[in-house]
Design an enzyme around this catalytic site. Structure first.
Site, short mmCIF file in Angstrom:
data_model
loop_
_atom_site.label_atom_id
_atom_site.label_comp_id
_atom_site.label_asym_id
_atom_site.label_seq_id
_atom_site.Cartn_x
_atom_site.Cartn_y
_atom_site.Cartn_z
N ASP A 31 0.85 -1.20 0.00
CA ASP A 31 0.00 0.00 0.00
C ASP A 31 0.88 1.24 0.00
O ASP A 31 1.89 1.32 0.71
CB ASP A 31 -0.92 -0.02 1.24
CG ASP A 31 -2.06 0.95 1.12
OD1 ASP A 31 -3.21 0.50 1.05
OD2 ASP A 31 -1.81 2.18 1.12
N ILE A 32 0.47 2.22 -0.78
CA ILE A 32 1.26 3.45 -0.91
C ILE A 32 1.13 4.33 0.34
O ILE A 32 1.98 5.21 0.56
CB ILE A 32 0.81 4.22 -2.18
CG1 ILE A 32 1.92 5.12 -2.68
CG2 ILE A 32 -0.47 5.01 -1.94
CD1 ILE A 32 1.67 5.67 -4.08
N GLY A 94 -15.36 3.05 4.14
CA GLY A 94 -14.08 3.70 3.91
C GLY A 94 -13.41 3.28 2.61
O GLY A 94 -12.21 3.51 2.44
N GLN A 95 -14.17 2.68 1.70
CA GLN A 95 -13.58 2.25 0.42
C GLN A 95 -13.34 3.46 -0.47
O GLN A 95 -14.26 4.25 -0.71
CB GLN A 95 -14.50 1.25 -0.29
CG GLN A 95 -13.92 0.73 -1.59
CD GLN A 95 -14.83 -0.28 -2.28
OE1 GLN A 95 -15.96 -0.51 -1.85
NE2 GLN A 95 -14.34 -0.86 -3.36
N HIS A 101 -10.34 -5.16 -2.92
CA HIS A 101 -8.99 -5.38 -2.41
C HIS A 101 -9.07 -5.80 -0.95
O HIS A 101 -9.90 -5.30 -0.18
CB HIS A 101 -8.10 -4.15 -2.57
CG HIS A 101 -8.72 -2.86 -2.12
ND1 HIS A 101 -9.71 -2.22 -2.84
CD2 HIS A 101 -8.51 -2.09 -1.03
CE1 HIS A 101 -10.06 -1.11 -2.22
NE2 HIS A 101 -9.35 -1.02 -1.09
N HIS A 103 -6.97 -5.75 2.44
CA HIS A 103 -5.81 -5.17 3.13
C HIS A 103 -5.22 -6.24 4.06
O HIS A 103 -5.94 -6.84 4.87
CB HIS A 103 -6.22 -4.00 4.02
CG HIS A 103 -6.73 -2.79 3.30
ND1 HIS A 103 -5.97 -1.67 3.07
CD2 HIS A 103 -7.96 -2.52 2.78
CE1 HIS A 103 -6.70 -0.75 2.44
NE2 HIS A 103 -7.91 -1.24 2.26
P1 DGP Z 1 -9.57 1.55 0.55
O1 DGP Z 1 -9.65 2.80 1.37
O2 DGP Z 1 -10.00 0.31 1.33
O3 DGP Z 1 -10.28 1.69 -0.77
O4 DGP Z 1 -8.03 1.34 0.25
C1 DGP Z 1 -7.39 1.80 -0.87
C2 DGP Z 1 -5.91 1.75 -0.59
O5 DGP Z 1 -5.23 1.88 -1.82
C3 DGP Z 1 -5.40 2.84 0.33
O6 DGP Z 1 -4.90 2.26 1.53
C4 DGP Z 1 -4.27 3.50 -0.45
C5 DGP Z 1 -4.01 2.53 -1.58
N1 DGP Z 1 -3.63 3.14 -2.81
C6 DGP Z 1 -4.31 4.11 -3.49
N2 DGP Z 1 -3.67 4.42 -4.61
C7 DGP Z 1 -2.56 3.63 -4.66
C8 DGP Z 1 -1.49 3.51 -5.59
O7 DGP Z 1 -1.41 4.17 -6.64
N3 DGP Z 1 -0.53 2.59 -5.29
C9 DGP Z 1 -0.58 1.82 -4.16
N4 DGP Z 1 0.41 0.94 -3.97
N5 DGP Z 1 -1.58 1.92 -3.27
C10 DGP Z 1 -2.54 2.82 -3.51
#
Ligand code: DGP
Length: 115
Positions: A31-32, A94-95, A101, A103
């Site tokens: 996760d980024i 919180g999506q 996905h 986590h």
């Molecule tokens: P959610 O809030 O459950 O939809 O989680 C989405 C997650 O995706 C959040 O923790 C940040 C991650 N995320 C968003 N954009 C990117 C990206 O471009 N790269 C990566 N590695 N993670 C990302």
């Protein structure tokens, strides 16, 4: 494949990601915005907008994602101490990315209830 979200671009290698696992059906990458020392997202290659959009036909795919999350957790050294799997669904969940996905969070004790 749908081009809806950033995760589709990661699957297609159009943007970089720190990929830790891949097979024909799923991809896992860090996760980024990590919320724990280990924070990995496990996503299906098939675009499903969220678990709330899954159908009975997605049952094997959903099972695959959870089993791979468990495998990756073990590979990351988290099995003994424990870890948390989270699926956010919809606005109140919180999506923020409309591509299903899981986590995988680990490396610190988790709180309950979540915020
Ligand atoms: P959610 O809030 O459950 O939809 O989680 C989405 C997650 O995706 C959040 O923790 C940040 C991650 N995320 C968003 N954009 C990117 C990206 O471009 N790269 C990566 N590695 N993670 C990302």
């Amino acid at each position: 494949m749908s081009e809806k979200t950033i995760f589709s671009k990661i699957i297609r290698r159009e943007i970089p990601a720190d990929i830790v696992y891949e097979d024909d059906n799923c991809l896992a990458f860090r996760d980024i915005q990590p919320q724990a020392p280990t924070h990995i997202l496990i996503i299906p290659k098939e675009v499903v907008a969220g678990v709330q959009h899954a159908t009975p036909d997605h049952g094997p795919l959903l099972g695959h994602l959870l089993l791979k999350a468990s495998q990756i957790a073990a590979e990351q050294g988290l099995a003994a101490a424990g870890y948390r799997l989270v699926i956010n669904a919809g606005d109140d969940g919180g999506q923020t990315v409309a591509h299903l996905h899981v986590h995988l969070l680990g490396g610190r004790p988790m709180q309950w209830p979540p915020g």
